[in-house]
Write a protein that holds these residues in place. Structure first.
Motif, short mmCIF file in Angstrom:
data_model
loop_
_atom_site.label_atom_id
_atom_site.label_comp_id
_atom_site.label_asym_id
_atom_site.label_seq_id
_atom_site.Cartn_x
_atom_site.Cartn_y
_atom_site.Cartn_z
N THR A 89 0.89 2.67 -37.10
CA THR A 89 -0.31 3.66 -37.00
C THR A 89 -1.12 3.60 -38.02
O THR A 89 -1.18 2.54 -38.97
CB THR A 89 0.51 5.05 -37.52
OG1 THR A 89 1.02 4.79 -38.91
CG2 THR A 89 1.88 5.12 -36.49
N GLU A 90 -2.41 4.07 -37.89
CA GLU A 90 -3.59 3.96 -38.76
C GLU A 90 -3.09 4.13 -40.24
O GLU A 90 -3.54 3.57 -41.30
CB GLU A 90 -4.51 5.10 -38.48
CG GLU A 90 -5.90 4.84 -39.26
CD GLU A 90 -6.48 3.31 -38.88
OE1 GLU A 90 -7.22 2.65 -39.65
OE2 GLU A 90 -6.34 2.74 -37.94
N ARG A 91 -2.12 5.23 -40.58
CA ARG A 91 -1.87 5.76 -42.02
C ARG A 91 -0.92 4.39 -42.43
O ARG A 91 -1.16 4.21 -43.55
CB ARG A 91 -0.91 6.59 -41.85
CG ARG A 91 -0.33 7.42 -43.28
CD ARG A 91 0.35 8.41 -43.05
NE ARG A 91 0.80 8.99 -44.31
CZ ARG A 91 -0.09 9.77 -45.28
NH1 ARG A 91 -1.31 10.08 -44.95
NH2 ARG A 91 0.49 10.17 -46.41
N GLN A 92 -0.16 3.69 -41.70
CA GLN A 92 0.80 2.39 -42.28
C GLN A 92 0.01 1.45 -42.55
O GLN A 92 0.04 0.81 -43.45
CB GLN A 92 1.77 2.27 -41.14
CG GLN A 92 2.78 3.23 -40.88
CD GLN A 92 3.65 2.71 -39.69
OE1 GLN A 92 3.28 2.44 -38.60
NE2 GLN A 92 5.18 3.14 -39.88
N ARG A 93 -1.35 1.15 -41.73
CA ARG A 93 -1.84 0.28 -42.23
C ARG A 93 -2.86 0.39 -43.41
O ARG A 93 -3.11 -0.65 -44.30
CB ARG A 93 -3.08 -0.14 -41.01
CG ARG A 93 -2.34 -0.69 -39.73
CD ARG A 93 -3.61 -1.33 -38.67
NE ARG A 93 -4.68 -0.47 -38.44
CZ ARG A 93 -4.68 0.43 -37.38
NH1 ARG A 93 -3.56 0.60 -36.57
NH2 ARG A 93 -5.82 1.38 -37.22
N ALA A 94 -3.24 1.61 -43.37
CA ALA A 94 -4.10 2.11 -44.68
C ALA A 94 -2.92 1.91 -46.17
O ALA A 94 -3.57 1.24 -47.01
CB ALA A 94 -4.51 3.40 -44.79
N ASP A 95 -1.88 2.43 -45.67
CA ASP A 95 -0.81 2.01 -47.07
C ASP A 95 -0.34 0.65 -47.25
O ASP A 95 -0.27 0.17 -48.51
CB ASP A 95 0.42 2.95 -46.69
CG ASP A 95 0.33 4.44 -46.52
OD1 ASP A 95 -0.72 4.99 -47.21
OD2 ASP A 95 1.07 5.09 -45.98
N MET A 98 -3.35 -0.95 -49.28
CA MET A 98 -3.34 -0.51 -50.74
C MET A 98 -2.20 -1.36 -51.34
O MET A 98 -2.40 -1.59 -52.34
CB MET A 98 -3.06 1.06 -50.49
CG MET A 98 -4.16 1.73 -50.18
SD MET A 98 -3.63 3.75 -50.08
CE MET A 98 -3.71 3.78 -51.89
N VAL A 99 -1.10 -1.21 -50.77
CA VAL A 99 -0.05 -2.15 -51.39
C VAL A 99 -0.36 -3.61 -51.64
O VAL A 99 -0.14 -3.97 -52.85
CB VAL A 99 1.41 -2.05 -50.54
CG1 VAL A 99 2.54 -3.06 -51.27
CG2 VAL A 99 1.90 -0.67 -50.48
N LEU A 100 -0.87 -4.06 -50.54
CA LEU A 100 -1.18 -5.55 -50.77
C LEU A 100 -2.43 -5.74 -51.76
O LEU A 100 -2.43 -6.68 -52.39
CB LEU A 100 -1.64 -5.93 -49.31
CG LEU A 100 -0.72 -6.29 -48.43
CD1 LEU A 100 -1.38 -6.43 -47.06
CD2 LEU A 100 0.39 -7.33 -48.75
N SER A 101 -3.12 -4.95 -51.70
CA SER A 101 -4.45 -4.76 -52.71
C SER A 101 -3.85 -5.01 -54.24
O SER A 101 -4.18 -5.72 -55.14
CB SER A 101 -5.51 -4.08 -52.43
OG SER A 101 -6.11 -4.06 -51.31
N ALA A 102 -2.84 -3.86 -54.53
CA ALA A 102 -2.34 -3.85 -55.76
C ALA A 102 -1.60 -5.26 -55.95
O ALA A 102 -1.48 -5.62 -57.21
CB ALA A 102 -1.54 -2.67 -55.82
N VAL A 103 -0.62 -5.57 -55.04
CA VAL A 103 0.01 -6.89 -55.44
C VAL A 103 -0.94 -8.09 -55.69
O VAL A 103 -0.66 -8.84 -56.46
CB VAL A 103 1.03 -7.14 -54.27
CG1 VAL A 103 1.65 -8.56 -54.32
CG2 VAL A 103 2.03 -5.88 -54.20
N VAL A 104 -1.94 -8.09 -54.70
CA VAL A 104 -2.76 -9.31 -55.11
C VAL A 104 -3.41 -9.31 -56.35
O VAL A 104 -3.66 -10.25 -57.21
CB VAL A 104 -3.92 -9.59 -53.88
CG1 VAL A 104 -5.10 -10.47 -54.25
CG2 VAL A 104 -3.17 -9.80 -52.52
N MET A 105 -3.98 -7.99 -56.70
CA MET A 105 -4.74 -8.02 -58.00
C MET A 105 -3.59 -8.28 -59.34
O MET A 105 -4.06 -8.73 -60.25
CB MET A 105 -5.13 -6.30 -58.40
CG MET A 105 -6.24 -6.25 -57.33
SD MET A 105 -6.63 -4.33 -57.26
CE MET A 105 -7.47 -4.35 -59.45
N LEU A 106 -2.51 -7.67 -59.09
CA LEU A 106 -1.44 -8.28 -59.97
C LEU A 106 -0.99 -9.65 -60.16
O LEU A 106 -0.73 -10.04 -61.15
CB LEU A 106 -0.21 -7.33 -59.92
CG LEU A 106 1.11 -7.59 -60.83
CD1 LEU A 106 0.75 -7.19 -62.02
CD2 LEU A 106 2.28 -6.81 -60.34
N CYS A 107 -0.92 -10.34 -59.16
CA CYS A 107 -0.81 -11.53 -58.92
C CYS A 107 -1.71 -12.53 -59.58
O CYS A 107 -1.50 -13.65 -60.23
CB CYS A 107 -0.41 -12.02 -57.46
SG CYS A 107 0.95 -11.54 -57.02
#
Length: 348
Positions: A89-95, A98-107
């Motif tokens: 769903t569109e909501r799942q893609r957005a979530d 967000m999670v991937l962006s946070a993980v990438v920034m942390l990595c």
């Protein structure tokens, strides 16, 4: 066409095919020493072998001659992406974004921090005075090996190093010393060298470090038939001294081994001598030496246990013209048993 480039290309494809040099040689009806010469850039395969060699690697002759495989088209990923997107769903893609962006920034933050830490603590830039123990060309790059406190540094040559002109010894077999401007990693023992200047004959570790109680002792002379093209060869170890960099510090002895085709009696000293014109091989500052047919070709080779963990074993073989040295990371268990070290204190 470059011999070294073709040799490296053949070696990579042989390893990718899961073949030993001997197995590849059997498929092509040549000797494993011929394959070794190809891979070391000493000779080209015969033109009649190009097609069968390419078939073994599953490539075309033109790829073999060019020393480069044609890249295949990547898998079509668009269908998979569409299928995956339709299941969300569109909501799942957005979530997820967000999670991937946070993980990438942390990595990225962790990677930058670690690189800065590793760069500041692991790398050494210095000017060293050392003996070059080995020159090696791999994948078109040139490397020098020098010793640093019981380890071998593997230094990639920069544009300021005339690799081909560097000699390891002088005309009398004495080790030559060099002044090197290098940068290397304390954890991997790998780095680069940008300048290399000859200094003349350099003292060996055996001459620099104090001698032990067995320094003047020689083990009993041994003999072996049919070695290096000679019908009878003698060998013995001597000049024992404690290795200051062994894992159990000061416990392991290093020594020199001499191989010769005869001996003569020194009446004045009252001893048998093995130096001189009859000497065919001398291995300095090793832990132990044995003789065995390690490659199964029906001819004996000399196997030495080195003092460096980066190059633990050296195999000395006869290629029909000269004695060559090959490095090995491991040897069979029965050979390891014959390469037991001499300890400073056997009861320790």
């Amino acid at each position: 066409m470059n011999k070294e480039a073709m040799g490296a290309f053949i070696a990579r494809n042989r390893k990718s095919a899961g073949l030993t040099q001997r197995e590849l040689a059997e498929r092509l009806h040549v000797t494993d020493k011929a394959v070794s010469k190809w891979e070391r850039g000493l000779s080209y395969p015969d033109v009649t072998l190009l097609e069968p060699l390419a078939e073994v690697f599953g490539i075309g002759v033109e790829e073999l001659v060019a020393c480069e495989k044609r890249e295949e088209e990547p898998p079509v990923r668009a269908v998979l992406e569409i299928s995956r997107e339709n299941q969300q769903t569109e909501r799942q893609r957005a979530d997820l974004r967000m999670v991937l962006s946070a993980v990438v920034m942390l990595c990225v933050a962790l990677a930058v921090s670690w690189c800065l830490y590793a760069y500041g603590t692991s790398y050494v830039r210095e000017q060293r005075q050392a003996v070059i123990y080995m020159k090696e060309t791999e994948d078109g790059a040139n490397y020098l090996y020098i010793e640093r406190e019981g380890h071998l540094l593997r230094l990639k040559c920069g544009s300021g190093v005339d690799f081909d002109s560097l000699a390891l010894t002088d005309e009398n077999g004495n080790a030559l010393g060099y002044r090197l401007d290098c940068r290397w990693n304390e954890k991997t023992y790998e780095g680069t060298v940008n300048a290399c200047e000859e200094m003349g004959i350099m003292l060996s570790p055996r001459e620099l470090f104090s001698m032990g109680g067995m320094a003047d002792a020689f083990f009993e002379k041994q003999s072996v038939e049919s070695l290096f093209g000679e019908p009878l060869v003698y060998y013995a170890g001597g000049n024992y001294f404690p290795d200051p960099y062994s894992e159990a510090e000061g416990r392991v002895y290093l020594c020199d081994y001499s191989f010769w085709t005869g001996r003569f009696w020194d009446a004045e000293a009252g001893v048998w001598r093995n130096e001189g014109e009859n000497q065919i091989l001398r291995i300095e500052r090793c832990m132990a030496v044995t003789v065995s047919d390690i490659d199964g070709d029906g001819e004996l080779e000399v196997i030495a246990r080195n003092r460096w963990p980066e190059k633990p074993y050296a195999v000395y073989d006869w290629d029909g013209e000269e004695i060559i040295r090959l490095w090995r990371d491991s040897v069979p268990e029965e050979i390891r048993q014959d390469l037991r070290c001499v300890l400073v204190n056997e009861s320790a």
